[in-house]
Design a protein around this motif. Structure first.
Motif, PDB file in Angstrom:
ATOM      1  N   ALA A   1       0.838  -1.276   0.007  1.00  0.00           N
ATOM      2  CA  ALA A   1       0.195   0.080  -0.149  1.00  0.00           C
ATOM      3  C   ALA A   1       0.859   1.110   0.069  1.00  0.00           C
ATOM      4  CB  ALA A   1      -0.809  -0.104   1.359  1.00  0.00           C
ATOM      5  N   PRO A   2       0.348   2.164  -0.594  1.00  0.00           N
ATOM      6  CA  PRO A   2       1.319   3.492  -0.718  1.00  0.00           C
ATOM      7  C   PRO A   2       1.410   3.927   0.898  1.00  0.00           C
ATOM      8  CG  PRO A   2      -0.802   4.180  -1.506  1.00  0.00           C
ATOM      9  CD  PRO A   2      -0.953   2.736  -1.147  1.00  0.00           C
ATOM     10  N   LYS A   3       2.651   4.760   1.074  1.00  0.00           N
ATOM     11  CA  LYS A   3       2.780   5.633   2.332  1.00  0.00           C
ATOM     12  C   LYS A   3       2.083   7.105   1.800  1.00  0.00           C
ATOM     13  CE  LYS A   3       7.092   3.169   3.370  1.00  0.00           C
ATOM     14  NZ  LYS A   3       6.720   2.211   4.197  1.00  0.00           N
ATOM     15  N   HIS A   4       1.301   7.460   2.831  1.00  0.00           N
ATOM     16  CA  HIS A   4       0.941   8.899   2.577  1.00  0.00           C
ATOM     17  C   HIS A   4       1.457   9.887   3.509  1.00  0.00           C
ATOM     18  CE1 HIS A   4      -2.615  11.541   3.690  1.00  0.00           C
ATOM     19  NE2 HIS A   4      -2.063  11.961   2.312  1.00  0.00           N
ATOM     20  N   LEU A   5       1.965  10.857   2.770  1.00  0.00           N
ATOM     21  CA  LEU A   5       2.685  11.951   3.787  1.00  0.00           C
ATOM     22  C   LEU A   5       2.004  13.181   3.412  1.00  0.00           C
ATOM     23  CD1 LEU A   5       5.058  10.036   2.338  1.00  0.00           C
ATOM     24  CD2 LEU A   5       6.467  11.499   3.754  1.00  0.00           C
ATOM     25  N   HIS A   6       1.791  13.729   4.330  1.00  0.00           N
ATOM     26  CA  HIS A   6       0.917  15.036   4.156  1.00  0.00           C
ATOM     27  C   HIS A   6       1.692  16.279   5.045  1.00  0.00           C
ATOM     28  CE1 HIS A   6      -2.149  18.090   5.683  1.00  0.00           C
ATOM     29  NE2 HIS A   6      -2.563  17.804   4.234  1.00  0.00           N
ATOM     30  N   PHE A   7       1.799  17.304   4.063  1.00  0.00           N
ATOM     31  CA  PHE A   7       2.652  18.499   4.612  1.00  0.00           C
ATOM     32  C   PHE A   7       2.063  19.819   4.011  1.00  0.00           C
ATOM     33  CE2 PHE A   7       5.521  17.308   1.338  1.00  0.00           C
ATOM     34  CZ  PHE A   7       5.801  15.928   1.481  1.00  0.00           C
TER      35      PHE A   7
ATOM     36  N   GLU B   1      -6.890  21.514  -7.811  1.00  0.00           N
ATOM     37  CA  GLU B   1      -6.172  20.551  -7.307  1.00  0.00           C
ATOM     38  C   GLU B   1      -5.277  19.975  -8.600  1.00  0.00           C
ATOM     39  OE1 GLU B   1      -6.813  16.918  -4.508  1.00  0.00           O
ATOM     40  OE2 GLU B   1      -7.419  16.244  -6.427  1.00  0.00           O
ATOM     41  N   ARG B   2      -3.762  20.007  -8.284  1.00  0.00           N
ATOM     42  CA  ARG B   2      -2.955  19.483  -9.347  1.00  0.00           C
ATOM     43  C   ARG B   2      -2.330  18.155  -8.922  1.00  0.00           C
ATOM     44  NH1 ARG B   2      -3.532  24.363  -7.025  1.00  0.00           N
ATOM     45  NH2 ARG B   2      -1.400  24.710  -6.795  1.00  0.00           N
ATOM     46  N   GLU B   3      -1.960  17.167  -9.941  1.00  0.00           N
ATOM     47  CA  GLU B   3      -1.401  16.060  -9.723  1.00  0.00           C
ATOM     48  C   GLU B   3       0.188  15.791 -10.159  1.00  0.00           C
ATOM     49  OE1 GLU B   3      -1.742  11.427 -10.649  1.00  0.00           O
ATOM     50  OE2 GLU B   3      -3.594  12.423 -10.174  1.00  0.00           O
ATOM     51  N   LEU B   4       1.282  15.799  -9.409  1.00  0.00           N
ATOM     52  CA  LEU B   4       2.525  15.729  -9.914  1.00  0.00           C
ATOM     53  C   LEU B   4       2.968  14.486  -9.497  1.00  0.00           C
ATOM     54  CD1 LEU B   4       1.967  18.900  -9.366  1.00  0.00           C
ATOM     55  CD2 LEU B   4       4.503  18.933  -9.714  1.00  0.00           C
ATOM     56  N   ALA B   5       3.940  13.741 -10.268  1.00  0.00           N
ATOM     57  CA  ALA B   5       4.322  12.446 -10.306  1.00  0.00           C
ATOM     58  C   ALA B   5       5.649  12.337  -9.254  1.00  0.00           C
ATOM     59  CB  ALA B   5       4.964  12.020 -11.582  1.00  0.00           C
ATOM     60  N   VAL B   6       6.024  11.318  -8.471  1.00  0.00           N
ATOM     61  CA  VAL B   6       7.027  11.022  -7.854  1.00  0.00           C
ATOM     62  C   VAL B   6       7.653  10.126  -8.599  1.00  0.00           C
ATOM     63  CG1 VAL B   6       7.802   9.603  -5.622  1.00  0.00           C
ATOM     64  CG2 VAL B   6       5.913  11.150  -5.392  1.00  0.00           C
ATOM     65  N   VAL B   7       8.837  10.384  -9.010  1.00  0.00           N
ATOM     66  CA  VAL B   7       9.791   9.827  -9.954  1.00  0.00           C
ATOM     67  C   VAL B   7      10.812   9.061  -9.347  1.00  0.00           C
ATOM     68  CG1 VAL B   7       8.958  11.260 -11.954  1.00  0.00           C
ATOM     69  CG2 VAL B   7      10.956  11.970 -10.661  1.00  0.00           C
ATOM     70  N   GLY B   8      11.241   9.107  -8.270  1.00  0.00           N
ATOM     71  CA  GLY B   8      12.356   8.557  -7.447  1.00  0.00           C
ATOM     72  C   GLY B   8      12.597   9.031  -5.870  1.00  0.00           C
TER      73      GLY B   8
ATOM     74  N   LEU C   1      -0.680  15.098  -4.638  1.00  0.00           N
ATOM     75  CA  LEU C   1      -1.783  15.949  -5.104  1.00  0.00           C
ATOM     76  C   LEU C   1      -1.436  17.453  -4.488  1.00  0.00           C
ATOM     77  CD1 LEU C   1      -4.781  13.623  -4.321  1.00  0.00           C
ATOM     78  CD2 LEU C   1      -3.664  14.256  -6.583  1.00  0.00           C
ATOM     79  N   TRP C   2      -1.669  18.434  -4.980  1.00  0.00           N
ATOM     80  CA  TRP C   2      -1.461  19.831  -4.737  1.00  0.00           C
ATOM     81  C   TRP C   2      -2.734  20.691  -4.737  1.00  0.00           C
ATOM     82  CZ3 TRP C   2       3.702  22.404  -5.431  1.00  0.00           C
ATOM     83  CH2 TRP C   2       4.657  21.845  -5.473  1.00  0.00           C
ATOM     84  N   LYS C   3      -2.783  21.507  -3.543  1.00  0.00           N
ATOM     85  CA  LYS C   3      -3.784  22.346  -3.516  1.00  0.00           C
ATOM     86  C   LYS C   3      -3.188  23.649  -2.843  1.00  0.00           C
ATOM     87  CE  LYS C   3      -7.284  19.023  -2.089  1.00  0.00           C
ATOM     88  NZ  LYS C   3      -8.071  18.339  -1.148  1.00  0.00           N
ATOM     89  N   THR C   4      -3.895  24.797  -3.245  1.00  0.00           N
ATOM     90  CA  THR C   4      -3.396  26.176  -2.970  1.00  0.00           C
ATOM     91  C   THR C   4      -4.163  26.233  -1.603  1.00  0.00           C
ATOM     92  OG1 THR C   4      -2.775  26.836  -5.017  1.00  0.00           O
ATOM     93  CG2 THR C   4      -3.030  28.508  -3.455  1.00  0.00           C
ATOM     94  N   ALA C   5      -3.428  26.457  -0.537  1.00  0.00           N
ATOM     95  CA  ALA C   5      -4.362  26.611   1.073  1.00  0.00           C
ATOM     96  C   ALA C   5      -4.484  28.295   0.984  1.00  0.00           C
ATOM     97  CB  ALA C   5      -3.303  26.052   2.104  1.00  0.00           C
ATOM     98  N   SER C   6      -3.590  28.841   0.470  1.00  0.00           N
ATOM     99  CA  SER C   6      -3.604  30.503   0.686  1.00  0.00           C
ATOM    100  C   SER C   6      -2.677  31.154  -0.490  1.00  0.00           C
ATOM    101  CB  SER C   6      -3.333  31.178   1.882  1.00  0.00           C
ATOM    102  OG  SER C   6      -1.966  30.699   2.297  1.00  0.00           O
ATOM    103  N   TRP C   7      -2.870  32.224  -0.856  1.00  0.00           N
ATOM    104  CA  TRP C   7      -2.133  33.052  -1.882  1.00  0.00           C
ATOM    105  C   TRP C   7      -2.458  34.523  -1.787  1.00  0.00           C
ATOM    106  CZ3 TRP C   7      -2.361  31.561  -7.873  1.00  0.00           C
ATOM    107  CH2 TRP C   7      -1.232  32.078  -8.502  1.00  0.00           C
ATOM    108  N   ARG C   8      -1.210  35.016  -1.393  1.00  0.00           N
ATOM    109  CA  ARG C   8      -1.339  36.438  -1.043  1.00  0.00           C
ATOM    110  C   ARG C   8      -0.169  37.291  -1.700  1.00  0.00           C
ATOM    111  NH1 ARG C   8      -2.698  34.131   3.776  1.00  0.00           N
ATOM    112  NH2 ARG C   8      -4.955  34.282   4.232  1.00  0.00           N
ATOM    113  N   GLY C   9      -0.336  37.814  -2.669  1.00  0.00           N
ATOM    114  CA  GLY C   9       0.651  38.546  -3.545  1.00  0.00           C
ATOM    115  C   GLY C   9       1.784  37.240  -3.971  1.00  0.00           C
TER     116      GLY C   9
ATOM    117  N   GLU D   1      -0.996  22.952  -0.045  1.00  0.00           N
ATOM    118  CA  GLU D   1      -0.826  21.546   0.908  1.00  0.00           C
ATOM    119  C   GLU D   1      -0.482  20.491  -0.118  1.00  0.00           C
ATOM    120  OE1 GLU D   1      -4.502  19.225   3.265  1.00  0.00           O
ATOM    121  OE2 GLU D   1      -5.122  21.230   1.937  1.00  0.00           O
ATOM    122  N   LEU D   2       0.363  19.669   0.338  1.00  0.00           N
ATOM    123  CA  LEU D   2       0.457  18.510  -0.603  1.00  0.00           C
ATOM    124  C   LEU D   2       0.259  17.301   0.042  1.00  0.00           C
ATOM    125  CD1 LEU D   2       2.425  20.963  -1.321  1.00  0.00           C
ATOM    126  CD2 LEU D   2       4.055  19.494  -1.845  1.00  0.00           C
TER     127      LEU D   2
END
Length: 190
Positions: A35-41, A142-149, A162-170, A176-177
Motif C-alpha cells: 500500500a502507498p505511504k501517505h505523507l501530508h505537509f 487540485e493538481r497532480e505531479l509524479a513521484v519519480v524517485g 496532489l497539490w492544493k493552494t491553501a492560501s495565496w497573497r501577493g 497543501e501536499l
C-alpha cells in the motif's frame, strides 16, 4: 541408483516449480509494491520579503501569462528552497524542505514545469528524499505531479503528489501536499 535419480528429479522439479511461481507472481505485480505511504505537509513559497524562498533566475521573453497582470512571462525560471511544515501556518513544526526549480512552460494557462526534491528532516523518514516533477497549473483547485524517485527509505519510489493552494497573497503561497508513495520491497530491503 534409481532412488537417487528420483530424489534429484524431485528436487529439480520442486525448484523449477518454485521459480515458475515466483516469476509469475513478479510478472503479474504480486508482491512488488505494498500500500502507498501517505505523507501530508504544507509548502511555504514566498518571492517577497527580506528572506524570499523563491527567486527569479531567468526572465522569460515570451508573452505575459493569462491572469498574471503581466508579472509572469512564458519562460520565467524560478529556483526555490521552501519550508515544509506539519500545518498551514508559518509557526508549524518544520518537517523538511522542498528544493528545486520551476519554469513557466505554457503560453496559455499559468502552468509551470516543476522539478523538486522533497528533503525530509523529521520523523521516521528523516534523511530520506522524494524526487517530484510535473505540470502544475496553479489556477486549478487540485493538481497532480509524479513521484519519480527517491533516496533512503524512498529509494526507487514511485507515486504521485496532489497539490492544493491553501492560501495565496501577493508573492506568497501556502500549498497543501498529499504524497502517495510506493516503495519496492526489493529497494526497501537493499
Amino acid at each position: 541408483m534409481a532412488s537417487h535419480l528420483t530424489s534429484a528429479s524431485l528436487a529439480t522439479l520442486l525448484a523449477a516449480g518454485m521459480a515458475t511461481v515466483l516469476f509469475a507472481s513478479a510478472a503479474h505485480g504480486v508482491g512488488t509494491q505494498g500500500a502507498p505511504k501517505h505523507l501530508h505537509f504544507y509548502m511555504h513559497d514566498s518571492s517577497t520579503g527580506p528572506k524570499p524562498t523563491t527567486v527569479l533566475i531567468a526572465n522569460g521573453t515570451g508573452q505575459p501569462l493569462k491572469g498574471s497582470g503581466g508579472s509572469a512571462r512564458f519562460g520565467d525560471t524560478m529556483v526555490m528552497d521552501d519550508r515544509l511544515t506539519e500545518g498551514p501556518t508559518p509557526a508549524s513544526r518544520v518537517v523538511g524542505r522542498a528544493q528545486g526549480f520551476y519554469v513557466t512552460a505554457s503560453q496559455g494557462d499559468p502552468a509551470v514545469l516543476l522539478t523538486m526534491n522533497v528533503l525530509l528532516a523529521d520523523g521516521p523518514y528523516n534523511g530520506s528524499s522524494l524526487a517530484v516533477m510535473g505540470r502544475n497549473n496553479v489556477m486549478m483547485p487540485e493538481r497532480e505531479l509524479a513521484v519519480v524517485g527517491g533516496t533512503g527509505v524512498f529509494r526507487m519510489a514511485t507515486g504521485y503528489v496532489l497539490w492544493k493552494t491553501a492560501s495565496w497573497r501577493g508573492g506568497s503561497a501556502v500549498l497543501e501536499l498529499d504524497a502517495f508513495v510506493y516503495v519496492s520491497p526489493a529497494a526497501a530491503g537493499a
